[in-house]
Design a protein around this motif. Structure first.
Motif, PDB file in Angstrom:
ATOM      1  N   VAL A 169       6.938   2.867   2.185  1.00 35.77           N
ATOM      2  CA  VAL A 169       6.579   3.874   3.190  1.00 35.77           C
ATOM      3  C   VAL A 169       5.184   3.616   3.523  1.00 35.77           C
ATOM      4  O   VAL A 169       4.392   3.417   2.946  1.00 35.77           O
ATOM      5  N   SER A 170       5.145   3.790   4.949  1.00 34.71           N
ATOM      6  CA  SER A 170       4.001   3.455   5.580  1.00 34.71           C
ATOM      7  C   SER A 170       2.869   4.277   4.952  1.00 34.71           C
ATOM      8  O   SER A 170       2.889   5.603   4.743  1.00 34.71           O
ATOM      9  N   GLY A 171       1.800   3.549   4.919  1.00 31.87           N
ATOM     10  CA  GLY A 171       0.493   4.362   4.545  1.00 31.87           C
ATOM     11  C   GLY A 171       0.549   4.907   3.143  1.00 31.87           C
ATOM     12  O   GLY A 171      -0.684   5.338   2.622  1.00 31.87           O
ATOM     13  N   LEU A 172       1.328   4.503   2.312  1.00 31.64           N
ATOM     14  CA  LEU A 172       1.354   4.601   0.971  1.00 31.64           C
ATOM     15  C   LEU A 172       1.424   3.405  -0.124  1.00 31.64           C
ATOM     16  O   LEU A 172       1.963   2.459   0.371  1.00 31.64           O
ATOM     17  N   SER A 173       0.982   3.521  -1.129  1.00 31.90           N
ATOM     18  CA  SER A 173       0.777   2.677  -2.057  1.00 31.90           C
ATOM     19  C   SER A 173       2.301   2.476  -2.764  1.00 31.90           C
ATOM     20  O   SER A 173       3.166   3.213  -2.504  1.00 31.90           O
TER      21      SER A 173
END
Length: 236
Positions: A169-173
């Protein structure tokens, strides 16, 4: 079907996600004509085709020693242009069990807390292929908006698939992404947001892959369960 009938069903699908057409008792030639009213048919590479109908595939428990497994998912979401519609026609309905379940992904998005919706609004999910043996040049990964605006209804739906197919998921670890996907899946598939369809002979069921997830319930099935599946490409 006439153009007016196709437009009516297309609009119903865009707002409700699923249409159930009972007592059709059609063959595969008629099923293909029905599908092609909506657009070009597409086939998922690696699936088992219907003999004589290479753009349809067979979903069956016949001859299996263990029941098939199914989780909530979206069909072929790992390509850049996933199919807009999927339809099943009942070939053999079991004596007991074998429901297909559908989640309302419009409602799933709309019932999230406002701050969660805002946090997710611009994120994307990387969808990957699992469980199929594909050629080296086949598409196996694609990035799609997590909150997807339907081109017809203009409503926003959560666009998810089974967790194994949601690689990032973009922007998430990785840990945050895994937790987010699992939480959204649980929220989407709560009992009050799921339609359970009990199959009858002659049924045709069609759904909009941009608005619902689905899964087959193979628990407690008694008898043969055979479906023929067809998919329709999204106009691009």
């Amino acid at each position: 079907m006439t153009d007016a009938q196709t437009d009516l069903l297309r609009n119903l699908l865009a707002h409700h996600g699923v249409i159930i057409l009972p007592d059709q008792h059609i063959d595969d030639d008629q099923f293909r004509l029905f599908l092609r009213s909506f657009g070009e048919t597409v086939f998922t590479e690696g699936e088992t085709p219907v003999p004589g109908h290479p753009d349809l595939n067979v979903i069956s428990n016949v001859g299996r020693t263990t029941p098939p497994r199914s989780q909530f998912h979206v069909d072929t979401s790992y390509v850049r242009h996933p199919p807009a519609y999927t339809a099943l026609r009942a070939v053999d309905v079991p004596e007991q069990g074998g429901q297909t379940l559908f989640s309302n992904q419009f409602r799933a998005f709309e019932t999230l807390p406002a701050d969660v919706r805002e946090n997710l609004q611009d994120r994307t999910v990387t969808h990957v292929m699992t469980g199929l043996d594909l050629d080296e040049d086949a598409e196996t990964s694609a990035e799609h908006p997590l909150c997807r605006v339907h081109p017809v209804s203009k409503r926003t739906a959560l666009y998810l698939s089974t967790p194994q197919r949601c690689a990032a998921v973009s922007g998430l670890s990785p840990e945050e992404a895994e937790y987010t996907v699992a939480s959204l899946l649980e929220h989407s598939t709560r009992e009050d947001n799921v339609l359970r369809h009990n199959w009858s002979p002659g049924d045709v069921v069609m759904w909009d892959n941009r608005a619902v997830m689905h899964r087959a319930d193979h628990s407690g099935v008694v008898g043969d369960r055979v479906m023929h599946r067809g998919m329709v490409a999204e106009a691009v």
